[in-house]
Write a protein that holds these residues in place. Structure first.
Motif, PDB file in Angstrom:
ATOM      1  N   ASP A 133     -26.807-117.077 -49.121  1.00 30.11           N
ATOM      2  CA  ASP A 133     -27.057-117.708 -50.415  1.00 30.11           C
ATOM      3  C   ASP A 133     -25.898-117.553 -51.385  1.00 30.11           C
ATOM      4  O   ASP A 133     -25.810-118.299 -52.370  1.00 30.11           O
ATOM      5  CB  ASP A 133     -28.338-117.154 -51.034  1.00 30.11           C
ATOM      6  N   VAL A 134     -24.996-116.615 -51.137  1.00 26.45           N
ATOM      7  CA  VAL A 134     -23.790-116.514 -51.969  1.00 26.45           C
ATOM      8  C   VAL A 134     -22.980-117.798 -51.819  1.00 26.45           C
ATOM      9  O   VAL A 134     -22.489-118.360 -52.807  1.00 26.45           O
ATOM     10  CB  VAL A 134     -22.954-115.277 -51.575  1.00 26.45           C
ATOM     11  N   TRP A 135     -22.854-118.269 -50.573  1.00 24.83           N
ATOM     12  CA  TRP A 135     -22.177-119.540 -50.343  1.00 24.83           C
ATOM     13  C   TRP A 135     -23.028-120.706 -50.848  1.00 24.83           C
ATOM     14  O   TRP A 135     -22.518-121.591 -51.562  1.00 24.83           O
ATOM     15  CB  TRP A 135     -21.879-119.722 -48.854  1.00 24.83           C
ATOM     16  N   GLY A 143     -24.263-114.189 -42.000  1.00 29.63           N
ATOM     17  CA  GLY A 143     -24.588-115.596 -42.167  1.00 29.63           C
ATOM     18  C   GLY A 143     -23.421-116.367 -42.750  1.00 29.63           C
ATOM     19  O   GLY A 143     -22.255-116.151 -42.395  1.00 29.63           O
ATOM     20  N   MET A 144     -23.708-117.275 -43.679  1.00 33.00           N
ATOM     21  CA  MET A 144     -22.647-118.045 -44.306  1.00 33.00           C
ATOM     22  C   MET A 144     -21.947-117.280 -45.417  1.00 33.00           C
ATOM     23  O   MET A 144     -21.066-117.813 -46.084  1.00 33.00           O
ATOM     24  CB  MET A 144     -23.178-119.389 -44.795  1.00 33.00           C
ATOM     25  N   GLY A 145     -22.305-116.014 -45.577  1.00 27.76           N
ATOM     26  CA  GLY A 145     -21.492-115.131 -46.402  1.00 27.76           C
ATOM     27  C   GLY A 145     -20.188-114.768 -45.715  1.00 27.76           C
ATOM     28  O   GLY A 145     -19.242-114.306 -46.367  1.00 27.76           O
ATOM     29  N   ARG A 146     -20.131-114.983 -44.396  1.00 28.11           N
ATOM     30  CA  ARG A 146     -18.906-114.689 -43.645  1.00 28.11           C
ATOM     31  C   ARG A 146     -17.775-115.579 -44.149  1.00 28.11           C
ATOM     32  O   ARG A 146     -17.932-116.791 -44.286  1.00 28.11           O
ATOM     33  CB  ARG A 146     -19.138-114.913 -42.154  1.00 28.11           C
ATOM     34  N   GLY A 147     -16.626-114.975 -44.428  1.00 27.59           N
ATOM     35  CA  GLY A 147     -15.494-115.720 -44.952  1.00 27.59           C
ATOM     36  C   GLY A 147     -15.377-115.643 -46.449  1.00 27.59           C
ATOM     37  O   GLY A 147     -14.317-115.947 -47.003  1.00 27.59           O
ATOM     38  N   GLY A 168     -17.622-120.850 -45.848  1.00 26.81           N
ATOM     39  CA  GLY A 168     -18.119-122.141 -45.390  1.00 26.81           C
ATOM     40  C   GLY A 168     -17.614-122.542 -44.024  1.00 26.81           C
ATOM     41  O   GLY A 168     -17.702-123.713 -43.656  1.00 26.81           O
ATOM     42  N   GLY A 169     -17.120-121.574 -43.243  1.00 20.62           N
ATOM     43  CA  GLY A 169     -16.557-121.889 -41.948  1.00 20.62           C
ATOM     44  C   GLY A 169     -17.322-121.312 -40.778  1.00 20.62           C
ATOM     45  O   GLY A 169     -16.803-121.279 -39.657  1.00 20.62           O
TER      46      GLY A 169
END
Length: 566
Positions: A229-231, A254-258, A422-423
């Protein structure tokens, strides 16, 4: 199929009051476009023909992306919502078209992905008579969506579609389902199409942020966790500011990666075990305290005091109801993260965590040194880690990496650290296999100049590989890497551990999934020698077509996991 009413002219016309006369499908398309939608993912069905007509005759036309299975359309729309942070749109024909999309909708609910699914529906004027695919769909979708309802008349469609997109894109994000009876879809109505305003931002409680900042000031060994949810909330820049200016060691999932780039000195994901065991305060932002995070219990081994836990979420309903929390805050995550940073800066004494950070960095370095042996392993059969030893150096900074599998993709989570937010795409806590091809389609459209790499377990490959046909038909080059251990690896090992044997866990040995791809118009090859993985990947990246590298791996080289999700 029920015959649609005859229409002499389907082109929209505008009145002096700004109202537009058009059929429901045209209204639905224009409202979707006003919310930022560029692509409609679908599989042809007569119940939703007006949506296609609306897309074709729009100015400019909306892209129609047709797939081979409705699950792929819904997974592609879900991934579009993740990547673009604009609700994705899937349009599914009535009955089995809708029910084929249920798993993807459930995944979106678990992931908090903004998604709108428009379903066809048997005509209202025949309801109860047994027309084709007559099914009351909203009760099926209600448990796995933010909202599920029928728009019964043409007049309800413009406002109803607008409400669906607004709700899907509002915190906490998620899927919204609407269906429209076939006769209402073909019907015309005059409507002033709703205007789309800026997203509302909920201000976090200032006192809560002040209290959390004080907890950080008191902590000697804090850890920050950044999740999807940060992304999704557009808070990645605020998160990196907090990490760097305050000096917080960070773990991402999750989509926090990167969000904190791979290789950053404060990214300590490789020291996850030591960080969670040794921490005295864990601040979790933008992800649930579920099985992936030990249900919110950190440390406490051998009689030690467990870490205090703080949960920060984008909405109140997302705050943990089962974990023992030292404090919590909810609201817009950019405002929350910037508020925490400012709160720590305002403390009378700036906390010094340099010793703790140095210890974790040492653990990260030691882990990387241990990993090096597996990443370069010459084992025969091939160890799955060797694939990542070859792949990771070939990934560009803008790459989108998609995981669709169990054991094989677990290795990806260990070794792939994105350089940009976002990757990274994976199924999330729902753990649904078969999402990969839809995600790859979405990634290629959303990031046309980026590398797109789909990592498939051989089990997952069997669930969606037919949609390589979609990649080929729509000229969407994607590099696919299949870790082929000829088994359901995530089940085979645990069953052996529990019972001393396994059943229904084996697949046909060394299946040529690459030949499936070449038969569908792509390219591919099978690799059995670890020294040939790198050259095969180079050929895949250079091919300019959908290309699958089918790597035969060791079924006994299982991922060393600490949880089975229960």
């Amino acid at each position: 199929m029920t015959q649609a009413p005859e229409q002499s002219d389907t082109s929209p016309t505008a009145g002096d009051d700004g109202a537009v006369e058009a059929h429901s499908g045209a209204h639905a398309v224009e409202v979707a476009r006003s919310h930022g939608v560029e692509t409609m993912f679908t599989l042809s069905g007569a119940h939703v023909f007006p949506m296609y007509d609306g897309a074709v005759k729009a100015d400019p036309p909306m892209r129609l992306l047709d797939v081979r299975h409705e699950q792929t359309a819904a997974f592609a729309a879900e991934a579009t919502g993740k990547l673009t942070r604009v609700p994705g749109l899937a349009v599914l024909t009535a009955g089995p078209g809708v029910t084929n999309g249920v798993s993807a909708i459930a995944q979106a609910q678990f992931n908090g992905s903004p998604l709108v699914v428009v379903g066809g529906r048997a005509p209202a004027n025949r309801w109860g008579s047994g027309s084709l695919q007559e099914l009351d769909q909203p009760p099926i979708l209600a448990p796995v969506s933010k909202s599920a309802r029928t728009l019964h008349t043409a007049a309800e469609v413009p406002g109803g579609i607008d409400e669906a997109f607004t709700l899907a894109g509002s915190s906490h994000r998620g899927p919204v389902f609407v269906d429209v009876p076939m006769d209402a879809f073909f019907d015309t109505t005059s409507a002033v199409r709703p205007a789309v305003g800026p997203r509302a931002r909920q201000e976090p409680e200032a006192e809560a942020l002040t209290r959390i900042a004080r907890l950080l000031g008191e902590a000697r060994r804090p850890v920050l966790v950044l999740g999807t949810d940060v992304w999704a909330d557009g808070a990645e820049e605020a998160a990196l500011r907090l990490v760097e200016e305050v000096g917080l060691p960070c773990i991402t999932n999750g989509m926090g990666r990167g969000v904190v780039p791979g290789g950053h000195p404060l990214l300590v994901t490789k020291a996850r075990g030591a960080a969670f065991t040794g921490a005295d305060l864990v601040v979790v932002v933008g992800t649930p305290l579920d099985f992936r995070l030990g249900y919110g219990v950190f440390g406490g081994k051998d009689g030690a005091t467990p870490a205090r836990v703080v949960h920060v979420a984008d909405s109140q309903a997302q705050l943990s109801g089962h974990a023992e929390l030292a404090d919590a805050a909810h609201g817009d995550l950019t405002l929350a993260l910037d508020g925490l940073r400012e709160g720590v800066a305002a403390l009378p004494h700036r906390p010094d965590w340099s010793g703790w950070v140095t210890d974790l960095q040492g653990t990260v370095k030691a882990a990387a040194e241990r990993d090096a042996a597996l990443l370069s392993a010459e084992a025969d059969p091939i160890h799955p880690a060797r694939i990542y030893g070859e792949l990771v150096p070939r990934l560009a900074e803008d790459s989108v990496v998609i995981g669709d599998g169990g054991d094989f993709v677990s290795f990806a989570g260990k070794y792939v650290e994105p350089k940009r937010p976002g990757g990274w795409l994976d199924p999330g806590p729902y753990g649904c296999l078969g999402a990969g091809l839809g995600s790859a389609i979405a990634a290629r459209l959303a990031r046309p100049s980026a590398q797109v790499v789909l990592l498939l377990g051989d089990g997952a490959a069997g669930m969606s590989l037919m949609d390589v046909d979609t990649l080929v038909r729509h000229d969407l080059p994607v590099v696919m890497v299949c870790g082929n251990n000829s088994a359901w690896g995530l089940e085979k090992g645990p069953m052996q551990m529990l019972y001393g044997y396994d059943v229904v866990a084996d697949l046909a040995p060394r299946t040529r999934y690459d030949q499936v791809v070449t038969a569908l118009g792509g390219g591919g090859e099978t690799v059995t020698d670890p020294r040939q993985i790198g050259p095969a990947l180079d050929r895949a990246f250079a091919s300019g077509i959908p290309y699958l590298v089918n790597v035969i791996t060791d079924v006994d080289a299982a991922y060393p996991r600490a949880t089975f999700g229960i």
